[in-house]
Write a protein that holds these residues in place. Structure first.
Motif, PDB file in Angstrom:
ATOM      1  N   ALA A  55     -19.873  33.234   2.078  1.00 37.44           N
ATOM      2  CA  ALA A  55     -18.567  33.771   2.552  1.00 37.44           C
ATOM      3  C   ALA A  55     -17.704  33.030   1.638  1.00 37.44           C
ATOM      4  CB  ALA A  55     -18.024  33.816   3.669  1.00 37.44           C
ATOM      5  N   LEU A  56     -17.782  31.548   1.705  1.00 37.41           N
ATOM      6  CA  LEU A  56     -17.077  30.640   1.034  1.00 37.41           C
ATOM      7  C   LEU A  56     -17.216  30.875  -0.622  1.00 37.41           C
ATOM      8  CD1 LEU A  56     -15.005  28.183   0.684  1.00 37.41           C
ATOM      9  CD2 LEU A  56     -17.021  26.894   1.052  1.00 37.41           C
ATOM     10  N   GLY A  57     -18.541  31.086  -1.097  1.00 39.46           N
ATOM     11  CA  GLY A  57     -18.791  31.401  -2.465  1.00 39.46           C
ATOM     12  C   GLY A  57     -18.097  32.418  -2.970  1.00 39.46           C
ATOM     13  N   ASN A  58     -18.091  33.657  -1.969  1.00 39.37           N
ATOM     14  CA  ASN A  58     -17.275  34.921  -2.549  1.00 39.37           C
ATOM     15  C   ASN A  58     -15.857  34.524  -2.761  1.00 39.37           C
ATOM     16  OD1 ASN A  58     -19.583  36.297  -2.116  1.00 39.37           O
ATOM     17  ND2 ASN A  58     -19.238  37.144  -0.444  1.00 39.37           N
ATOM     18  N   LEU A  59     -15.169  33.650  -1.688  1.00 42.40           N
ATOM     19  CA  LEU A  59     -13.853  33.503  -1.663  1.00 42.40           C
ATOM     20  C   LEU A  59     -13.515  32.739  -2.936  1.00 42.40           C
ATOM     21  CD1 LEU A  59     -11.287  33.234   0.312  1.00 42.40           C
ATOM     22  CD2 LEU A  59     -11.851  30.760  -0.064  1.00 42.40           C
ATOM     23  N   LEU A  60     -14.532  31.724  -3.446  1.00 45.37           N
ATOM     24  CA  LEU A  60     -14.262  30.797  -4.550  1.00 45.37           C
ATOM     25  C   LEU A  60     -14.345  31.686  -5.938  1.00 45.37           C
ATOM     26  CD1 LEU A  60     -16.002  27.616  -3.323  1.00 45.37           C
ATOM     27  CD2 LEU A  60     -13.379  28.083  -3.570  1.00 45.37           C
ATOM     28  N   THR A  61     -15.059  32.679  -5.706  1.00 49.21           N
ATOM     29  CA  THR A  61     -15.441  33.656  -6.929  1.00 49.21           C
ATOM     30  C   THR A  61     -14.220  34.269  -7.116  1.00 49.21           C
ATOM     31  OG1 THR A  61     -17.749  33.756  -6.529  1.00 49.21           O
ATOM     32  CG2 THR A  61     -16.763  35.667  -8.005  1.00 49.21           C
ATOM     33  N   ALA A  62     -13.471  34.894  -6.078  1.00 47.54           N
ATOM     34  CA  ALA A  62     -12.231  35.784  -6.369  1.00 47.54           C
ATOM     35  C   ALA A  62     -11.071  34.533  -6.755  1.00 47.54           C
ATOM     36  CB  ALA A  62     -11.926  36.252  -4.898  1.00 47.54           C
ATOM     37  N   LEU A  63     -11.219  33.365  -6.327  1.00 48.56           N
ATOM     38  CA  LEU A  63     -10.144  32.398  -6.805  1.00 48.56           C
ATOM     39  C   LEU A  63     -10.497  32.101  -8.346  1.00 48.56           C
ATOM     40  CD1 LEU A  63      -7.938  30.233  -6.165  1.00 48.56           C
ATOM     41  CD2 LEU A  63      -9.627  28.831  -5.421  1.00 48.56           C
ATOM     42  N   ARG A  64     -11.419  31.841  -8.761  1.00 49.45           N
ATOM     43  CA  ARG A  64     -11.877  31.583 -10.101  1.00 49.45           C
ATOM     44  C   ARG A  64     -11.261  32.723 -10.878  1.00 49.45           C
ATOM     45  NH1 ARG A  64     -16.390  28.663  -7.708  1.00 49.45           N
ATOM     46  NH2 ARG A  64     -16.108  26.517  -7.936  1.00 49.45           N
ATOM     47  N   ALA A  65     -11.514  33.695 -10.431  1.00 49.53           N
ATOM     48  CA  ALA A  65     -11.154  35.076 -11.336  1.00 49.53           C
ATOM     49  C   ALA A  65      -9.752  35.154 -11.236  1.00 49.53           C
ATOM     50  CB  ALA A  65     -11.688  36.227 -10.548  1.00 49.53           C
ATOM     51  N   ALA A  66      -9.053  34.626 -10.434  1.00 49.86           N
ATOM     52  CA  ALA A  66      -7.536  34.619 -10.515  1.00 49.86           C
ATOM     53  C   ALA A  66      -6.912  33.322 -11.357  1.00 49.86           C
ATOM     54  CB  ALA A  66      -6.872  34.491  -9.062  1.00 49.86           C
ATOM     55  N   GLY A  67      -7.912  32.408 -11.831  1.00 48.46           N
ATOM     56  CA  GLY A  67      -7.433  31.141 -12.605  1.00 48.46           C
ATOM     57  C   GLY A  67      -7.391  30.129 -11.979  1.00 48.46           C
ATOM     58  N   GLY A  68      -7.882  30.052 -10.741  1.00 49.72           N
ATOM     59  CA  GLY A  68      -7.965  28.914  -9.772  1.00 49.72           C
ATOM     60  C   GLY A  68      -9.461  28.143  -9.640  1.00 49.72           C
ATOM     61  N   GLN A  69      -9.034  26.811  -9.054  1.00 57.12           N
ATOM     62  CA  GLN A  69     -10.356  26.030  -8.687  1.00 57.12           C
ATOM     63  C   GLN A  69     -10.163  25.747  -7.105  1.00 57.12           C
ATOM     64  OE1 GLN A  69     -12.711  25.328 -10.850  1.00 57.12           O
ATOM     65  NE2 GLN A  69     -11.459  26.771 -12.283  1.00 57.12           N
ATOM     66  N   PRO A  70     -11.128  25.279  -6.564  1.00 55.09           N
ATOM     67  CA  PRO A  70     -11.295  24.840  -5.264  1.00 55.09           C
ATOM     68  C   PRO A  70      -9.995  23.871  -4.661  1.00 55.09           C
ATOM     69  CG  PRO A  70     -13.584  24.902  -6.060  1.00 55.09           C
ATOM     70  CD  PRO A  70     -12.795  25.031  -6.916  1.00 55.09           C
ATOM     71  N   GLN A  71      -9.738  22.788  -5.635  1.00 48.94           N
ATOM     72  CA  GLN A  71      -8.751  22.053  -5.375  1.00 48.94           C
ATOM     73  C   GLN A  71      -7.227  22.672  -5.176  1.00 48.94           C
ATOM     74  OE1 GLN A  71     -10.595  21.936  -8.051  1.00 48.94           O
ATOM     75  NE2 GLN A  71      -9.207  21.305  -9.820  1.00 48.94           N
ATOM     76  N   ASP A  72      -7.262  23.980  -5.460  1.00 50.68           N
ATOM     77  CA  ASP A  72      -5.617  24.623  -5.630  1.00 50.68           C
ATOM     78  C   ASP A  72      -5.793  25.409  -4.252  1.00 50.68           C
ATOM     79  OD1 ASP A  72      -5.555  23.843  -8.256  1.00 50.68           O
ATOM     80  OD2 ASP A  72      -6.441  25.951  -8.972  1.00 50.68           O
ATOM     81  N   LEU A  73      -6.574  25.396  -3.165  1.00 48.22           N
ATOM     82  CA  LEU A  73      -6.472  26.099  -2.075  1.00 48.22           C
ATOM     83  C   LEU A  73      -5.561  25.168  -1.179  1.00 48.22           C
ATOM     84  CD1 LEU A  73     -10.205  26.709  -1.199  1.00 48.22           C
ATOM     85  CD2 LEU A  73      -8.858  28.402  -1.614  1.00 48.22           C
ATOM     86  N   VAL A  74      -4.728  25.866  -0.735  1.00 43.71           N
ATOM     87  CA  VAL A  74      -3.664  25.002   0.391  1.00 43.71           C
ATOM     88  C   VAL A  74      -3.705  25.369   1.944  1.00 43.71           C
ATOM     89  CG1 VAL A  74      -1.959  24.633  -1.588  1.00 43.71           C
ATOM     90  CG2 VAL A  74      -1.861  26.572  -0.441  1.00 43.71           C
TER      91      VAL A  74
END
Length: 138
Positions: free
Chosen positions: A57-76
């Motif tokens: 689930a976390l991997g899926n979330l991070l995949t979507a985040l990266r597709a939007a141009g973000g990185q894990p450290q951008d999670l707020v």
């Protein structure tokens, strides 16, 4: 850009941050990430236990985040929906290790919410988040 805030008047957080402040002028975009379960590419729940499902689930979330141009450290802000809270707590150390491996050690503001079930009946955990992607500096 993202200021993690942990006031000394509150208990020391473990695996989360009490608050995250974002300077909107420093943001390229705000990303609202849909809840992700342990669905694999064939839309089947992957993983037998909560740790394996959390990793997917976390991997899926991070995949979507990266597709939007973000990185894990951008999670707020991250919300984790949990079907069996006792099982999740019993595996908290392993789940924390998965978080650190996939997302690092900068924790966003987080909440864990117990639910009776998720959309997919086999799903044990769902992860939803917001991210603030910083402007590119040149």
């Amino acid at each position: 850009m993202n200021d993690r805030i942990n006031p000394p008047e509150l208990g020391k957080p473990s695996g989360f941050c009490h608050a995250v402040a974002v300077d909107p002028a420093a943001c390229e975009r705000i990303v609202f990430l849909a809840g992700q379960t342990a669905l694999d590419q064939d839309n089947k729940i992957a993983g037998d236990g909560v740790v394996e499902q959390f990793e997917q689930a976390l991997g899926n979330l991070l995949t979507a985040l990266r597709a939007a141009g973000g990185q894990p450290q951008d999670l707020v802000s991250v919300t984790i929906y949990i079907v069996d809270m006792d099982d999740y707590k019993a595996n908290a150390r392993k789940i924390g290790a998965v978080w650190r491996e996939l997302a690092g050690t900068e924790y966003p503001a987080m909440a864990g919410i117990g639910v009776t079930r998720l959309w997919d009946a086999e799903a044990l955990v769902e992860v939803q988040a917001f991210a603030a992607i910083p402007k590119k500096t040149s």
